[in-house]
Design an enzyme around this catalytic site. Structure first.
Site, PDB file in Angstrom:
ATOM      1  N   ALA A   1      -6.577  16.076  21.397  1.00 23.75           N
ATOM      2  CA  ALA A   1      -6.023  17.139  20.550  1.00 23.75           C
ATOM      3  C   ALA A   1      -6.756  18.447  20.892  1.00 23.75           C
ATOM      4  CB  ALA A   1      -6.122  16.806  19.064  1.00 23.75           C
TER       5      ALA A   1
ATOM      6  N   ALA B   1      -8.932  25.573  22.035  1.00 22.60           N
ATOM      7  CA  ALA B   1      -9.718  26.509  22.852  1.00 22.60           C
ATOM      8  C   ALA B   1     -11.215  26.177  22.830  1.00 22.60           C
ATOM      9  CB  ALA B   1      -9.487  27.933  22.363  1.00 22.60           C
TER      10      ALA B   1
ATOM     11  N   HIS C   1     -12.531  23.120  22.968  1.00 22.31           N
ATOM     12  CA  HIS C   1     -12.740  22.136  24.037  1.00 22.31           C
ATOM     13  C   HIS C   1     -12.653  22.806  25.409  1.00 22.31           C
ATOM     14  CE1 HIS C   1     -10.982  19.455  20.803  1.00 22.31           C
ATOM     15  NE2 HIS C   1     -12.108  18.832  21.080  1.00 22.31           N
TER      16      HIS C   1
ATOM     17  N   GLY D   1     -20.256  20.886  22.080  1.00 23.31           N
ATOM     18  CA  GLY D   1     -20.169  22.103  21.296  1.00 23.31           C
ATOM     19  C   GLY D   1     -21.206  22.143  20.181  1.00 23.31           C
TER      20      GLY D   1
ATOM     21  N   LYS E   1     -20.562  23.336  17.380  1.00 24.84           N
ATOM     22  CA  LYS E   1     -19.829  23.137  16.121  1.00 24.84           C
ATOM     23  C   LYS E   1     -20.321  21.857  15.413  1.00 24.84           C
ATOM     24  CE  LYS E   1     -16.096  22.546  13.348  1.00 24.84           C
ATOM     25  NZ  LYS E   1     -15.823  21.154  13.443  1.00 24.84           N
ATOM     26  N   ASP E   2     -20.484  20.777  16.204  1.00 22.00           N
ATOM     27  CA  ASP E   2     -21.038  19.524  15.670  1.00 22.00           C
ATOM     28  C   ASP E   2     -22.535  19.529  15.966  1.00 22.00           C
ATOM     29  OD1 ASP E   2     -18.555  18.060  14.780  1.00 22.00           O
ATOM     30  OD2 ASP E   2     -18.040  18.515  16.847  1.00 22.00           O
TER      31      ASP E   2
ATOM     32  N   SER F   1      -9.998  20.164  15.575  1.00 20.21           N
ATOM     33  CA  SER F   1      -8.720  19.430  15.575  1.00 20.21           C
ATOM     34  C   SER F   1      -8.266  19.176  14.148  1.00 20.21           C
ATOM     35  CB  SER F   1      -8.880  18.108  16.317  1.00 20.21           C
ATOM     36  OG  SER F   1      -9.407  18.340  17.597  1.00 20.21           O
TER      37      SER F   1
HETATM   38  O1  PAF Z   1     -17.242  15.531  19.279  1.00 18.73           O
HETATM   39  C1  PAF Z   1     -16.405  14.647  19.542  1.00 18.73           C
HETATM   40  O2  PAF Z   1     -15.241  14.921  19.839  1.00 18.73           O
HETATM   41  C2  PAF Z   1     -16.826  13.193  19.514  1.00 18.73           C
HETATM   42  O3  PAF Z   1     -17.721  12.944  18.485  1.00 18.73           O
HETATM   43  C3  PAF Z   1     -17.386  12.695  20.859  1.00 18.73           C
HETATM   44  C4  PAF Z   1     -18.663  13.436  21.248  1.00 18.73           C
HETATM   45  C5  PAF Z   1     -16.339  12.896  21.954  1.00 18.73           C
HETATM   46  C6  PAF Z   1     -17.735  11.211  20.772  1.00 18.73           C
HETATM   47  O4  PAF Z   1     -16.611  10.449  20.439  1.00 18.73           O
END
Ligand code: PAF
Length: 288
Positions: free
Chosen positions: A43, A46, A48, A158, A160-161, A197
Site C-alpha cells: 500500500a 510517498a 515509502h 522511516g 515515522k515508526d 497506509s
Molecule cells: O514498517 C513496516 O511497514 C513494517 O513494520 C515492516 C518494517 C515492513 C516489518 O513488517
C-alpha cells in the site's frame, strides 16, 4: 521470477520465494553491486518511495519487500483489512527505480511449524509495546528474517515508526547482523499529517482533525525543551479537546533508549492516539 521487461515494463519484477530473491541478489553481487533493502507492508505512498529514493542513493541495486506480516498484528488489529495494492505498488516501485520486489506468501516466510521468534526485550514492551503486546517481537522476527534472506549492505526504514527503528537497530546490533540501518525522516502532507497506509481509514471529518497530532507534538517538543514539564499532559488534553477519542500515550523520551529524558541527550516526543477506529502514531525530535 518475472523479469520487469517480460510482462509489464511499468511494473517492477517480482521474486516470490527466498530462492528467487537470493538468485537475483547473487547475480548483483557477482557484478560487484552493493544492495539496499526497503522492507514494507505494501500500500505504498510517498513515504515509502522516499525510502526507495534513499536506498537508490546508497546502493546501485534496490529490493523492496512487500509482506503484510501476520505476527506483528494483535488478535483485534487490522490484519484482514490492511490495505493491499500489489499491482499499484509494483508500478510505483518501477517508477521509483527499484530493481526487484520480494513478495512472499505467508507460508514462505512462516513455513508449517515455524515457532522461533526474536524478542527485542524491554525496548519492545514500552510505549507502543504496552498497547500492542507482541508487536515488536513480530517486527523484529520478520525484519531479522528479511535481513538474513536478502543479506543487503544497507536497509532503509522511516522515522515515522521511531520505536520500530530503535528496535531494529538493537536487534541488528545484538544478533551481529552485518547490515547498516539507515533512517529517513517522516514524509508529511502539507498540513503536517504523517503519511501512513492507515490514513486511508480516516473519514473526511477525522482527516480534517488528524493534523492536530503533529501540531500538538511540535508544541510539546517546544514547551518541554523550554523547561515546561507539564507539556505532555497539556498535549494529551489538547488532543482530546480536538476530537481524538483516546490517547494511548504521549511521552518525551531519550531518543536512543526511550527511557525518561536526561539533560544534554537527544530526546523525542512520541504519541499514539485514536481518531474514531483509526490509531495514528507520530513523533518529533526535541530541539537540542
Ligand atoms: O514498517 C513496516 O511497514 C513494517 O513494520 C515492516 C518494517 C515492513 C516489518 O513488517
Amino acid at each position: 521470477m518475472t523479469a520487469s521487461s517480460s510482462v509489464d515494463t511499468r511494473a517492477v519484477g517480482v521474486a516470490g520465494s527466498v530462492a528467487e530473491l537470493q538468485h537475483a541478489v547473487a547475480a548483483w553481487r557477482a557484478a560487484r553491486a552493493t544492495v539496499a533493502l526497503v522492507p514494507t507492508m505494501g500500500a505504498l505512498h510517498a513515504g515509502h518511495l522516499a525510502l526507495v529514493a534513499r536506498a537508490k542513493a546508497l546502493a546501485p541495486r534496490v529490493v523492496a519487500s512487500i509482506f503484510v506480516n501476520p505476527t506483528q498484528f494483535g488478535p483485534n488489529e487490522d490484519l484482514s483489512r490492511y490495505p493491499r495494492d500489489i499491482d499499484g505498488d509494483r508500478r510505483k516501485l518501477a517508477t521509483a527505480g527499484c530493481d526487484l520486489a520480494f513478495i512472499p506468501a505467508v507460508a514462505e516466510m512462516y513455513p508449517e511449524g515455524a515457532v522461533a521468534r526474536v524478542d527485542p526485550g524491554s525496548l519492545g514492551t514500552i510505549l507502543e509495546g504496552e498497547f500492542r503486546p507482541g508487536h515488536f517481537s513480530g517486527v523484529a522476527t520478520i525484519v531479522a528474517k528479511l535481513l538474513r534472506q536478502a543479506a543487503p549492505d544497507v536497509a532503509v526504514f522511516g522515522e515515522k515508526d521511531f520505536q520500530q527503528l530503535l528496535v531494529i537497530r538493537r536487534v541488528v546490533r545484538d544478533l551481529d547482523i552485518p547490515v547498516r540501518i539507515e533512517a529517513v525522516p517522516t514524509v508529511r502532507e502539507s498540513d503536517g499529517l504523517a503519511l501512513s497506509s492507515r490514513n486511508a481509514y480516516l473519514s473526511a471529518d477525522e482527516r480534517a482533525r488528524a493534523p492536530l497530532l503533529h501540531r500538538t507534538l511540535r508544541d510539546v517538543a517546544r514547551d518541554f525543551a523550554g523547561g515546561d514539564a507539564a507539556a505532555p499532559d497539556r498535549g494529551i488534553a489538547a488532543l482530546l479537546a480536538g476530537g481524538f477519542a483516546k490517547v494511548d500515550y504521549l511521552a518525551v523520551r531519550d531518543a536512543e533508549t526511550l527511557e525518561p529524558p536526561r539533560p544534554g541527550r537527544p530526546a523525542r516526543v512520541l504519541a499514539a492516539a485514536w481518531l474514531g477506529r483509526t490509531r495514528l502514531i507520530d513523533n518529533v525530535a526535541l530541539a537540542p
